[in-house]
Design an enzyme around this catalytic site. Structure first.
Site, PDB file in Angstrom:
ATOM      1  N   GLN A   1      48.141  37.284  -5.684  1.00  0.00           N
ATOM      2  CA  GLN A   1      46.678  37.454  -5.672  1.00  0.00           C
ATOM      3  C   GLN A   1      45.987  36.394  -6.544  1.00  0.00           C
ATOM      4  O   GLN A   1      44.903  35.899  -6.198  1.00  0.00           O
ATOM      5  CB  GLN A   1      46.327  38.847  -6.183  1.00  0.00           C
ATOM      6  CG  GLN A   1      44.897  39.227  -5.898  1.00  0.00           C
ATOM      7  CD  GLN A   1      44.576  40.600  -6.425  1.00  0.00           C
ATOM      8  OE1 GLN A   1      44.718  40.874  -7.625  1.00  0.00           O
ATOM      9  NE2 GLN A   1      44.170  41.494  -5.546  1.00  0.00           N
TER      10      GLN A   1
ATOM     11  N   ARG B   1      54.714  26.679   0.152  1.00  0.00           N
ATOM     12  CA  ARG B   1      55.447  26.600  -1.122  1.00  0.00           C
ATOM     13  C   ARG B   1      55.952  27.989  -1.510  1.00  0.00           C
ATOM     14  O   ARG B   1      55.165  28.938  -1.665  1.00  0.00           O
ATOM     15  CB  ARG B   1      54.508  26.052  -2.210  1.00  0.00           C
ATOM     16  CG  ARG B   1      55.059  26.092  -3.613  1.00  0.00           C
ATOM     17  CD  ARG B   1      56.111  25.039  -3.842  1.00  0.00           C
ATOM     18  NE  ARG B   1      56.556  25.024  -5.231  1.00  0.00           N
ATOM     19  CZ  ARG B   1      57.622  24.363  -5.640  1.00  0.00           C
ATOM     20  NH1 ARG B   1      58.356  23.671  -4.762  1.00  0.00           N
ATOM     21  NH2 ARG B   1      57.980  24.379  -6.906  1.00  0.00           N
TER      22      ARG B   1
ATOM     23  N   GLU C   1      20.006  10.496  -0.914  1.00  0.00           N
ATOM     24  CA  GLU C   1      21.402  10.401  -1.360  1.00  0.00           C
ATOM     25  C   GLU C   1      21.925  11.780  -1.779  1.00  0.00           C
ATOM     26  O   GLU C   1      23.077  12.118  -1.521  1.00  0.00           O
ATOM     27  CB  GLU C   1      21.484   9.415  -2.532  1.00  0.00           C
ATOM     28  CG  GLU C   1      22.906   9.062  -2.907  1.00  0.00           C
ATOM     29  CD  GLU C   1      22.976   7.908  -3.909  1.00  0.00           C
ATOM     30  OE1 GLU C   1      22.828   6.756  -3.499  1.00  0.00           O
ATOM     31  OE2 GLU C   1      23.195   8.189  -5.098  1.00  0.00           O
TER      32      GLU C   1
END
Ligand SMILES: Cc1cc2nc3c(=O)[nH]c(=O)nc-3n(C[C@H](O)[C@H](O)[C@H](O)COP(=O)(O)OP(=O)(O)OC[C@H]3O[C@@H](n4cnc5c(N)ncnc54)[C@H](O)[C@@H]3O)c2cc1C
Length: 385
Positions: free
Chosen positions: A284, A273, A247
């Site tokens: 940055q 955006r 898992e």
């Protein structure tokens, strides 16, 4: 060292990505998440594409992939299927219920259970945790007492993924209360319809809301000796550790896939955006967060694939699996937080952008399959500490 996928693995990846995008109803995931809806119809569909049986031998209806190819398939599943709770449910079914039966079941147990678990007819759950025993599996209190030619099971199992929808539970119970801690537990294959088995709760959860997660009470549940996984007592901890090893690789490969999708969407958002007349990606401070998301993704992927390769080569991959699980889960949380931060208010509104759901989904990953603290303890123990 060659990091390229084989042509066969590329075909498998592309087929699962296409299947998930076309057939797993990504457009309905926000509603399913809000309503905590698990879809049996989608389960059947995904199983039809082989996703419930990646590791299962061909004679039982499986794909018989090795660990590396299973990892490729799970990464594609986690990328293509936007329903993180559904991917988690399928991963828990495969790695925590099917894999132990495949690895340790008697010939009769494999013949009886693997085909319907592989083709999606049945849902499996692994019931180890209890209200008083989570991290401390040695503290399990559910008892399996000898009763004629069978056993009587009594106890409460909690936080069992899939248990409210499951047909078959893999239940860990104490068969040797005074014995060596490693041999105290045994595992039993218990049909949910057995008298005395009651699903007593379905939990409402923060993330992975489409996963059926809950609690099961066992009251004088009589099972025949043939329900004892492997036919021998005392293997419970070993079976559990084997399931967790798989898992921690396979399920966390799916989270790597989700992290990649999250990164792609975050880049697209940061480019489109605009604030102050320029894309936010040109700041940055934003671009660096995205760079960190990429670094975490690549590191998580390498660790998961290394653990898978180890699993294929030595079958003793517990150390690598814990490292991969720990890093991937914490990377997933950190990157989901970055994604939401970059989205601003849009990342905080339910249903507006998937990052909000992905952050909630990510938070469970540092808890299940053993918490981050327990992974660090396992890693330290391997280092001799
Ligand atoms: C979404 C989800 C799905 C799950 N699915 C399953 C499932 O299918 N089957 C199943 O059996 N269980 C399942 N679990 C249970 C899971 O395995 C446990 O939640 C986990 O092992 C932690 O146990 P606990 O919740 O009882 O917390 P606790 O063990 O009580 O831990 C609480 C806190 O204490 C810390 N802690 C505990 N012991 C130690 C220690 N020795 N050293 C350092 N820190 C410690 C933990 O790290 C944690 O931060 C699931 C859990 C979740 C959240």
């Amino acid at each position: 060292m060659n990091f390229d996928l084989t042509p066969e693995q590329k075909k498998i990846r592309d087929a699962i990505l296409a299947f998930a995008a076309e057939s797993l109803e990504n457009d309905g995931v926000a509603d399913r998440d809000r309503g905590s809806v698990f879809s049996r119809e989608l389960w059947k569909r995904a199983a039809g594409a082989g996703l419930a049986a990646l590791t299962v031998p061909v004679e039982y209806g499986g794909r018989a992939y090795d660990a590396e190819t299973t990892t490729v398939a799970m990464e594609a599943f986690g990328h293509g299927c936007e329903d993180g709770g559904f991917v988690f449910a399928m991963g828990a079914h495969l790695f925590a219920a099917v894999v132990p039966i495949q690895a340790f079941g008697t010939a009769d147990q494999k013949a009886r259970w693997l085909p319907p678990l592989a083709d999606g007819t049945l849902v499996g759950a692994h019931a180890m945790s209890e209200p008083g025993a989570g991290s401390d599996v040695a503290g399990i209190a559910t008892r399996a007492d000898r009763d004629g030619d069978g056993y009587l099971l009594n106890g409460v199992k909690t936080l069992a993924t899939n248990c409210t929808e499951a047909d078959l539970l893999l239940v860990s119970a104490v068969t040797a209360p005074e014995g060596n801690p490693q041999a105290r537990l045994s595992s039993f294959l218990v049909e949910i319809t057995t008298p005395g088995v009651a699903v007593t709760q379905r939990f409402e959860t923060l993330g992975h809301r489409t996963t059926p997660l809950g609690e099961v009470t066992l009251t004088n549940v009589r099972v025949p000796a043939t329900a004892l996984l492997s036919g021998k007592e005392g293997g419970g901890i070993a079976f559990f550790n084997h399931a967790m090893m798989w898992e921690r690789v396979g399920l966390f490969a799916a989270h790597v896939g989700t992290m990649e999708r999250m990164l792609q969407r975050t880049i697209a958002f940061a480019r489109s955006r605009k604030q102050g007349g320029r894309p936010i990606a040109s700041h940055q401070a934003v671009a660096h967060k995205i760079a960190d998301m990429k670094v975490r993704l690549e590191a998580a992927r390498l660790l998961v694939y290394k653990a898978a390769s180890q699993l294929d080569r030595s079958r003793l991959a517990a150390f690598d699996a814990s490292i991969a699980k720990l890093f991937t889960s914490e990377a997933f949380v950190a990157s989901a937080l970055d994604a939401v931060q970059i989205l601003g208010g849009a990342g905080y509104i339910q249903g507006r952008h998937p990052a909000e759901r992905e952050l909630r989904d990510a938070l469970g990953t540092t808890l299940y399959s053993g918490t981050s603290e327990i992974q660090r303890t396992i890693i330290a123990a391997w280092l001799g500490l």
